[in-house]
Enzyme design. Structure first.
Site, PDB file in Angstrom:
ATOM      1  N   HIS A 133       0.846  -1.196   0.000  1.00  0.00           N
ATOM      2  CA  HIS A 133       0.000   0.000   0.000  1.00  0.00           C
ATOM      3  C   HIS A 133       0.880   1.245   0.000  1.00  0.00           C
ATOM      4  CE1 HIS A 133      -3.693  -2.284   0.776  1.00  0.00           C
ATOM      5  NE2 HIS A 133      -3.026  -2.964   1.703  1.00  0.00           N
ATOM      6  N   ASP A 136      -1.359   8.722  -1.545  1.00  0.00           N
ATOM      7  CA  ASP A 136      -1.253   9.862  -2.458  1.00  0.00           C
ATOM      8  C   ASP A 136      -2.113  10.979  -1.885  1.00  0.00           C
ATOM      9  OD1 ASP A 136      -1.659  11.757  -4.460  1.00  0.00           O
ATOM     10  OD2 ASP A 136      -2.536  10.357  -5.896  1.00  0.00           O
ATOM     11  N   HIS A 138      -3.655  14.526  -2.405  1.00  0.00           N
ATOM     12  CA  HIS A 138      -3.937  15.556  -3.400  1.00  0.00           C
ATOM     13  C   HIS A 138      -3.505  16.936  -2.910  1.00  0.00           C
ATOM     14  CE1 HIS A 138      -7.194  13.164  -5.830  1.00  0.00           C
ATOM     15  NE2 HIS A 138      -6.100  12.446  -5.590  1.00  0.00           N
ATOM     16  N   HIS A 173      -5.613   9.021  -1.007  1.00  0.00           N
ATOM     17  CA  HIS A 173      -6.013   7.643  -1.292  1.00  0.00           C
ATOM     18  C   HIS A 173      -4.791   6.780  -1.536  1.00  0.00           C
ATOM     19  CE1 HIS A 173      -5.250   8.048  -5.681  1.00  0.00           C
ATOM     20  NE2 HIS A 173      -5.745   9.274  -5.542  1.00  0.00           N
ATOM     21  N   CYS A 174      -4.987   5.480  -1.470  1.00  0.00           N
ATOM     22  CA  CYS A 174      -3.943   4.528  -1.814  1.00  0.00           C
ATOM     23  C   CYS A 174      -3.804   4.487  -3.335  1.00  0.00           C
ATOM     24  CB  CYS A 174      -4.290   3.145  -1.266  1.00  0.00           C
ATOM     25  SG  CYS A 174      -2.931   1.958  -1.356  1.00  0.00           S
ATOM     26  N   HIS A 183      -7.909  -0.520  -5.059  1.00  0.00           N
ATOM     27  CA  HIS A 183      -7.680  -0.070  -3.686  1.00  0.00           C
ATOM     28  C   HIS A 183      -8.643   1.057  -3.305  1.00  0.00           C
ATOM     29  CE1 HIS A 183      -3.669  -2.048  -2.586  1.00  0.00           C
ATOM     30  NE2 HIS A 183      -4.017  -2.563  -3.756  1.00  0.00           N
ATOM     31  N   MET A 188     -10.107   2.586   0.370  1.00  0.00           N
ATOM     32  CA  MET A 188      -8.845   3.135   0.863  1.00  0.00           C
ATOM     33  C   MET A 188      -8.661   4.585   0.417  1.00  0.00           C
ATOM     34  SD  MET A 188      -5.355   1.003   1.115  1.00  0.00           S
ATOM     35  CE  MET A 188      -4.163   1.389   2.400  1.00  0.00           C
ATOM     36  N   HIS A 293     -26.929  17.285  -1.217  1.00  0.00           N
ATOM     37  CA  HIS A 293     -28.134  18.105  -1.046  1.00  0.00           C
ATOM     38  C   HIS A 293     -28.679  17.834   0.352  1.00  0.00           C
ATOM     39  CE1 HIS A 293     -31.997  20.024  -2.155  1.00  0.00           C
ATOM     40  NE2 HIS A 293     -32.545  19.063  -1.428  1.00  0.00           N
ATOM     41  N   GLU A 317     -28.623  24.997  -3.280  1.00  0.00           N
ATOM     42  CA  GLU A 317     -29.545  23.890  -3.013  1.00  0.00           C
ATOM     43  C   GLU A 317     -28.849  22.543  -3.169  1.00  0.00           C
ATOM     44  OE1 GLU A 317     -32.648  23.297  -5.922  1.00  0.00           O
ATOM     45  OE2 GLU A 317     -31.618  24.579  -7.383  1.00  0.00           O
ATOM     46  N   THR A 318     -28.031  22.420  -4.214  1.00  0.00           N
ATOM     47  CA  THR A 318     -27.271  21.206  -4.498  1.00  0.00           C
ATOM     48  C   THR A 318     -25.938  21.644  -5.073  1.00  0.00           C
ATOM     49  OG1 THR A 318     -29.320  20.017  -5.028  1.00  0.00           O
ATOM     50  CG2 THR A 318     -27.264  19.021  -5.787  1.00  0.00           C
ATOM     51  N   HIS A 344     -27.899  13.800  -4.584  1.00  0.00           N
ATOM     52  CA  HIS A 344     -29.181  14.042  -5.254  1.00  0.00           C
ATOM     53  C   HIS A 344     -29.281  13.425  -6.637  1.00  0.00           C
ATOM     54  CE1 HIS A 344     -33.073  15.906  -5.970  1.00  0.00           C
ATOM     55  NE2 HIS A 344     -33.065  16.336  -4.713  1.00  0.00           N
TER      56      HIS A 344
END
Length: 378
Positions: A133, A136, A138, A173-174, A183, A188, A293, A317-318, A344
């Protein structure tokens, strides 16, 4: 050699090749950065002079204690995460997967630091696991978000440090080469929040302070089925691999859930608030687009792509969170009751599981809503 061992060995070899390919690039990048800093007259930071703080991570939807406004200059924030491969039941019918997790939960914990802090993560892969494993971020710059520097086989650990230069919420994330989708869709992934040093601001630059914060990690699962249409079970992750890849390639999730399982944020596990409380919800989806939402409420201030240097959108709203992104929404609850918090795409919410609840206490405000004529026969 068993299928599981073949798959594990293949993963390890791919990781070794990736590390070998990245190392020269990493050395060149470090040399270039050092030269650029010298040319600009910038002194390198002496990490040993910075204060350090150790943070104990907590299981989502909750978030570890943190200051919303930095009280000191930049510091080194130390975290430890242990990778855990575990069986996980993801719905009320008992459907079971081999989850891959950071710290045993789907999603992994939300980490909180401030802009220009240094994140120092000790990543442990116990010998009870079967797979290689890594992680990463971001939020990080260089070396595949740290993925090229953090590849750990079972029984190994590593420590990564990076500077949090961009304020916002970000996915981690992996990402082992050749097996990233497997993964990630096995659970993960998680998120990190990098707060501006002076805290969140509204569209006019005025401070925004939250009373509560929750972390919702949306997860798509792809559970293989047998010829009769029943979900299959496997003894090991490796045994499931080929069927899992076939299921993933359909691009059709069997489950889309909040926090690891259908109903994980409902009933006794619903999120709570009170009328007048200001709540920040961090919502991540490491793989697919989502459309949060709040039924009966709104996003007063929304950073749909999660980056705090941008002014928030108002009165949403969304909001659309692209796959591979974390977003944040700030809302002050104004009425008591049960609110549904959903993706939504209503099929994904009601048929596949992407829904949770807020239970809000307080006094009802008739000015905001009232029943003028109760339902009755005509």
């Amino acid at each position: 050699m068993t299928e599981q061992l073949q798959m594990t060995r293949r993963t390890m070899l791919a990781g070794a090749a990736l590390a070998g390919a990245v190392a020269p690039l990493l050395h060149t990048a470090q040399a270039h950065a050092a030269g650029a800093a010298a040319a600009a007259g910038a002194a390198p930071v002496d990490i040993s002079t910075l204060p350090r703080v150790k943070v104990d991570l907590v299981k989502p939807p909750f978030v570890h204690a943190h200051d919303q406004v930095a009280k000191t200059g930049p510091r080194v924030v130390e975290f430890t995460m242990t990778i855990e491969e575990k069986k996980l039941v993801i719905d009320r019918e008992g459907t079971e997967i081999h989850a891959m997790t950071f710290n045993g939960s789907v999603p992994g914990p939300l980490m909180v630091v401030h802009e220009n802090d240094y994140v120092e993560l000790r990543l442990i892969n116990p010998d009870t696991n079967t797979l290689l494993h890594n992680i990463d971020f971001h939020a990080a710059t260089g070396a595949l978000g740290g993925g090229a520097l953090t590849q750990v086989n079972p029984g190994e650990e590593t420590t990564l440090r990076f500077k949090a230069t961009k304020p916002g919420v970000f996915v981690y994330h992996c990402a082992p080469e050749g097996m990233v989708p497997w993964h990630v869709t096995s659970g993960m992934n998680g998120a990190i929040m990098v707060l501006p040093r002076d805290g969140l601001k509204d569209e006019k630059g005025q401070p925004l302070t939250y009373d509560k914060i929750y972390y919702v990690g949306e997860q798509d699962f792809y559970v293989p089925k047998d010829e009769a249409g029943n979900y299959k079970k496997y003894e090991t992750p490796g045994e499931a691999y080929e069927d899992a890849v076939k299921a993933m390639r359909t691009l059709t999730p069997t489950h889309i859930v909040f926090n690891g399982a259908v109903g994980a944020l409902t009933g006794d596990h619903a999120l709570t608030a009170a009328v007048g409380e200001r709540v920040l919800v961090v919502h991540s989806q490491a793989n697919r687009d989502t459309r949060p939402h709040l039924i009966g409420g709104h996003g007063d201030y929304v950073w749909a792509t999660g980056k705090f240097r941008n002014p928030p959108d108002l009165d949403q709203e969304t909001w659309l969170i692209p796959g591979g992104t974390a977003g944040a929404a700030f809302y002050t609850f104004r009425q008591p009751g049960v609110y549904a918090y959903v993706n939504h795409n209503l099929i994904e919410a009601f048929e596949l599981g992407a829904a949770g609840h807020f239970k809000v206490t307080g006094e009802w405000n008739d000015d905001l809503m009232t029943s003028v004529v109760k339902p009755a026969s005509m």
